[in-house]
Design an enzyme around this catalytic site. Structure first.
Site, PDB file in Angstrom:
ATOM      1  N   ASP A  87       0.641  -1.199   0.137  1.00  0.00           N
ATOM      2  CA  ASP A  87       0.127  -0.353   0.140  1.00  0.00           C
ATOM      3  C   ASP A  87       0.748   1.613   0.037  1.00  0.00           C
ATOM      4  O   ASP A  87       2.073   0.718   0.062  1.00  0.00           O
ATOM      5  CB  ASP A  87      -0.913   0.746   1.079  1.00  0.00           C
ATOM      6  CG  ASP A  87      -2.348   0.339   1.278  1.00  0.00           C
ATOM      7  OD1 ASP A  87      -2.246   1.641   0.371  1.00  0.00           O
ATOM      8  OD2 ASP A  87      -3.524   0.536   2.083  1.00  0.00           O
ATOM      9  N   ASP A  90     -10.953   2.006  -3.540  1.00  0.00           N
ATOM     10  CA  ASP A  90     -11.280   1.938  -2.268  1.00  0.00           C
ATOM     11  C   ASP A  90     -12.559   1.847  -1.703  1.00  0.00           C
ATOM     12  O   ASP A  90     -14.158   1.494  -1.078  1.00  0.00           O
ATOM     13  CB  ASP A  90     -10.698   3.276  -1.157  1.00  0.00           C
ATOM     14  CG  ASP A  90      -9.330   2.279  -0.055  1.00  0.00           C
ATOM     15  OD1 ASP A  90      -8.997   1.206  -0.745  1.00  0.00           O
ATOM     16  OD2 ASP A  90      -9.162   2.926   0.217  1.00  0.00           O
TER      17      ASP A  90
HETATM   18  C1  DGJ Z   1      -5.757   1.898   1.922  1.00  0.00           C
HETATM   19  C2  DGJ Z   1      -6.231   0.881   0.915  1.00  0.00           C
HETATM   20  O1  DGJ Z   1      -6.526   0.677  -0.240  1.00  0.00           O
HETATM   21  C3  DGJ Z   1      -6.985  -0.561   2.229  1.00  0.00           C
HETATM   22  O2  DGJ Z   1      -7.947  -1.304   0.993  1.00  0.00           O
HETATM   23  C4  DGJ Z   1      -6.681  -0.829   3.376  1.00  0.00           C
HETATM   24  O3  DGJ Z   1      -5.323  -1.781   2.890  1.00  0.00           O
HETATM   25  C5  DGJ Z   1      -6.223   0.860   3.705  1.00  0.00           C
HETATM   26  N1  DGJ Z   1      -4.817   1.608   3.564  1.00  0.00           N
HETATM   27  C6  DGJ Z   1      -4.975   0.181   4.807  1.00  0.00           C
HETATM   28  O4  DGJ Z   1      -4.713   1.097   5.930  1.00  0.00           O
END
Ligand code: DGJ
Length: 741
Positions: free
Chosen positions: A481, A551
């Site tokens: 991430d 997301d």
């Molecule tokens: C952003 C990601 O896109 C989410 O899926 C998740 O992993 C969060 N970060 C966790 O902090």
């Protein structure tokens, strides 16, 4: 529109040879024309009378015997636009009165900023050319790399800039390549967005002036994606018409400028973003640009995306150990991810309980998301401290991983290696490791700062902890991430004049870490996530097996996001989770079936709080996961046809994917909201074998009475089929498979 090349008259047919010319690179010594042929594409450029390298033709494959005449510079337009600026150069230096976007702009140590690149020499490479240009006076050499894929006709272009002057030069602007099209009406397609709103397909007519698509953020970004497609004509068309497209393989700040020039011709120049750019080359040093891929289709935007998908599968994406040698990476495992269920509240018992439910559904991979490390209770602390949190996992990760394996799944873990919370041991020890300008504020976003990966010590730390994590634990997959963009991008280890190198070296070190991890742990798979789709490009995709597109997991929003995403990227990498209803973002309630089918358009995952799912929900999800497993290779690696677009408030949408040998096809149909009792449009399919017979089987939903169980490809493509009349309402979904008999 049938596209003229520079002028039809330029194409002299010296002799017509009926046999197709083999793909590859040829140089005609007499005309000084370089020609690349692959797939249904020919690309040609040549030396003009001034010794510049000039683009001549990019489009449908021309006959082997067609002799392409020498490049002729465009004439001067009165006294205002010089021939140099009017001539479509392959790689123009900024100098000699160039008013358009240069490919390369430098400042010499003596203050001279004039750079005029002329042809020097060439070499034929296996799939293309290496062509050396040199400034008319000074020892700045540029090697242009050209490759063409014999199957798809996709070109790979990049440049290496070398300083052989006795003093340093500063590169202020360096493109990977410039593309050109002759004057005509064109429509530009590009992808824009924001967090939770990525992948908006923006379509507009090209007008005089420049359209700039870029990221100044240090990484690829959500706001725009480094892809474009230019279609001939005033309107975008999914199925027909000529399309030229390109994608830049770079995960740092980037820019693509699409210009309609003073004489109405089109130039597309892309590479490092020149904003705040400055790369000093000492004597003997060189700078390599990213690769700018370019392709052509005569079959509309659909044809363009199908070419790009197959190219990505065959040539960009990693082919992991154990992935088979079918010419494509193996389809992604169906995953469960705990993020939306637990957020940071991960514990050994909680994760095991979720893993048991996930296994019961038929999930292949269990992924634990954020929250397992350091003092990570929320997003205020812990990033940088990559030890297992002893309160949440008193016996380390092993008991959870063992349990996941015992349940028949493999194990994946979330990491965010490039970030640090000021509230962490790492930051307390190494406050100098973050991007910053000494004495200036350090702007936090999500309470975190960006580690300066360009620094060798930071790079080594990240590689070290990841290597240890993967060596000590049986981890099959990392979700990598990256949850903020840059601010104050200082690198005070270097002399002031060289600090802007951070824009290149950061990304290069990211790639180096990924390459080294891949070497040391060849079976470990990776997902590129950046708060959703903030780092999706053909650069990161050399290392990442999949991406997290957004997301935003709302199944209705996802339909248009997935539509946009697939213009540039294959559904193979498009992870799509089924999450809870009502959805946290839009508060929209949808059925499990609708959510499942929306996610089944890509690489399926489950991200809901399944501990709360009823028996009925478990049974229905299990059935659809099993059905998905059966047809997944067709969905994620086949040829995608957008039958009905979900864009512009459409009441309906539908897609179809046909596998490469045309033995199977999968159709998805969605209703947003039935109005005035309107029936779902009849679905006439595409891409099937006309003469073969196919049996149609519902995966979800039913067809209209009287629909034949088996019929020819010609029937399904010409007559088509109707979905059962009951298929009405809000947020409805149906899916069908056709199998060759
Ligand atoms: C952003 C990601 O896109 C989410 O899926 C998740 O992993 C969060 N970060 C966790 O902090």
């Amino acid at each position: 529109m049938s596209r003229n090349i520079l002028t039809a008259a330029l194409l002299l047919s010296a002799s017509f040879i009926a046999t197709a010319q083999p793909s590859g690179a040829t140089f005609d010594e007499a005309t000084k024309v370089f020609r690349l042929d692959g797939g249904n594409v020919t690309y040609a450029f040549g030396l003009n009378s001034r010794g510049e390298l000039q683009q001549i033709y990019w489009g449908g494959r021309i006959a082997a015997g067609d002799r392409i005449p020498s490049a002729v510079p465009e004439r001067e337009w009165a006294s205002f636009d010089s021939s140099y600026t009017n001539t479509p150069q392959e790689y123009a230096g900024w100098g000699a009165g160039l008013f358009l976007e240069p490919a390369l702009k430098v400042t010499f140590a003596d203050g001279n900023r004039d750079l005029v690149l002329h042809y020097d020499s060439y070499q034929t490479a296996s799939d293309g050319f290496k062509i050396v240009l040199k400034d008319i006076d000074r020892k700045v050499f540029v090697t242009l790399h050209y490759g063409i894929d014999p199957e798809s006709g996709v070109l790979a272009r990049s440049a290496t800039i070398e300083n052989r002057e006795p003093k340093p030069i500063t590169i202020e602007q360096a493109a990977a390549a410039a593309w050109a099209l002759p004057p005509a009406h064109y429509t530009l397609n590009y992808l824009t967005g924001r967090w939770a709103g990525e992948w908006t397909l923006t379509q507009e007519a090209l007008h005089p002036g420049a359209r700039v698509i870029e990221s100044r953020r240090g990484s690829t970004g959500h706001q725009a994606n480094p892809w474009f497609a230019i279609q001939a004509g005033d309107k975008p068309d999914e199925n027909s018409g000529e399309v030229w497209f390109g994608a830049l393989a770079w995960s740092g700040s980037w820019r693509i400028v699409v210009e309609q020039d003073q004489l109405d011709a089109i130039r597309v120049t892309g590479g490092f973003n020149p904003f705040d750019f400055g790369y000093v080359l000492q004597t003997g040093q060189s700078l390599e640009t990213p690769i700018f891929y370019g392709g052509y289709s005569a079959h509309g935007l659909g044809g363009a995306s199908r070419i790009l998908h197959q190219y990505e599968l065959a040539h960009i994406l990693p082919h992991r150990v154990g992935g088979g040698d079918s010419g494509a990476p193996k389809p992604r495992p169906v995953i469960y991810n705990s993020w939306e269920a637990t957020e940071f509240s991960v514990t050994e018992e909680g994760q095991i309980a979720l893993a048991e439910k996930a296994a019961a559904l038929g999930v292949d991979r269990f992924v634990m998301d954020d929250g397992w490390f350091g003092q990570r209770k929320d997003d205020h602390a812990g990033l940088g401290d990559w030890y297992v949190n002893p309160q949440k996992f008193p016996h380390g990760l092993k008991p959870l991983i063992d349990k996941v394996h015992a349940l028949g799944m493999d194990f994946g873990l979330w990491v965010e290696p490039e970030m640090v919370n000021p509230d962490s041991d790492l930051y307390r020890k190494h406050p100098d490791w973050v991007l910053n300008f000494p004495g200036r504020p350090r702007s936090e976003q999500r309470n975190q700062l960006v580690l300066n990966l360009a620094r060798p010590d930071t790079r080594d730390y990240i590689l070290g902890f990841l290597d240890k994590l993967l060596t000590e634990n049986d981890i099959a997959f990392l979700k990598w991430d990256y949850n903020r963009n840059w601010s104050e991008p200082g690198w005070d280890q270097l002399p002031a004049a060289e600090q802007k190198k951070v824009y290149v070296e950061f990304t290069r070190n990211l790639y180096a870490i990924l390459a080294e991890l891949k070497k040391r742990h060849p079976k470990v798979e990776l997902e590129s996530c950046s708060g959703g789709g903030g780092r999706v490009d053909l650069g990161i995709l050399q290392y990442a097996d999949e991406v997290w597109p957004s997301d935003n997991t709302d199944p209705f929003d996802r339909l248009s996001q997935q539509d946009g995403f697939t213009y540039a990227y294959t559904p193979q990498i498009m992870m799509a989770w089924v999450t809870d209803s009502p959805h946290w973002l839009n508060k929209r309630a949808t059925s499990l079936s609708y959510r499942m089918l929306s996610s089944m358009q890509g690489s399926l995952g489950i991200g809901a709080n399944i501990s709360k799912w009823t028996d009925e929900e478990m049974t229905s999800a299990k059935r659809l996961i099993a059905a998905y497993h059966q047809v997944q290779p067709t969905i994620v690696q086949g040829d995608l046809y957008r039958l009905i677009s979900p864009l512009n408030g459409s009441e309906f949408s539908a897609t179809e994917t046909v596998n490469r040998d045309k033995t199977q096809s999968v159709v998805f149909a969605f209703i947003h909201s039935t109005q005035e009792g309107r029936k779902f449009p009849r679905l006439t399919l595409k891409g099937l074998d006309h003469d073969a017979n196919y049996a149609l089987t519902p995966i979800e939903g039913a067809v209209e009475k009287g629909t034949p169980a088996i019929a020819s490809g010609a029937w399904w493509m010409n007559h088509g089929f109707d979905i059962n009349d009951n298929f009405r309402g809000d947020f409805q979904a149906a899916a069908f498979r056709l199998d060759k008999k």
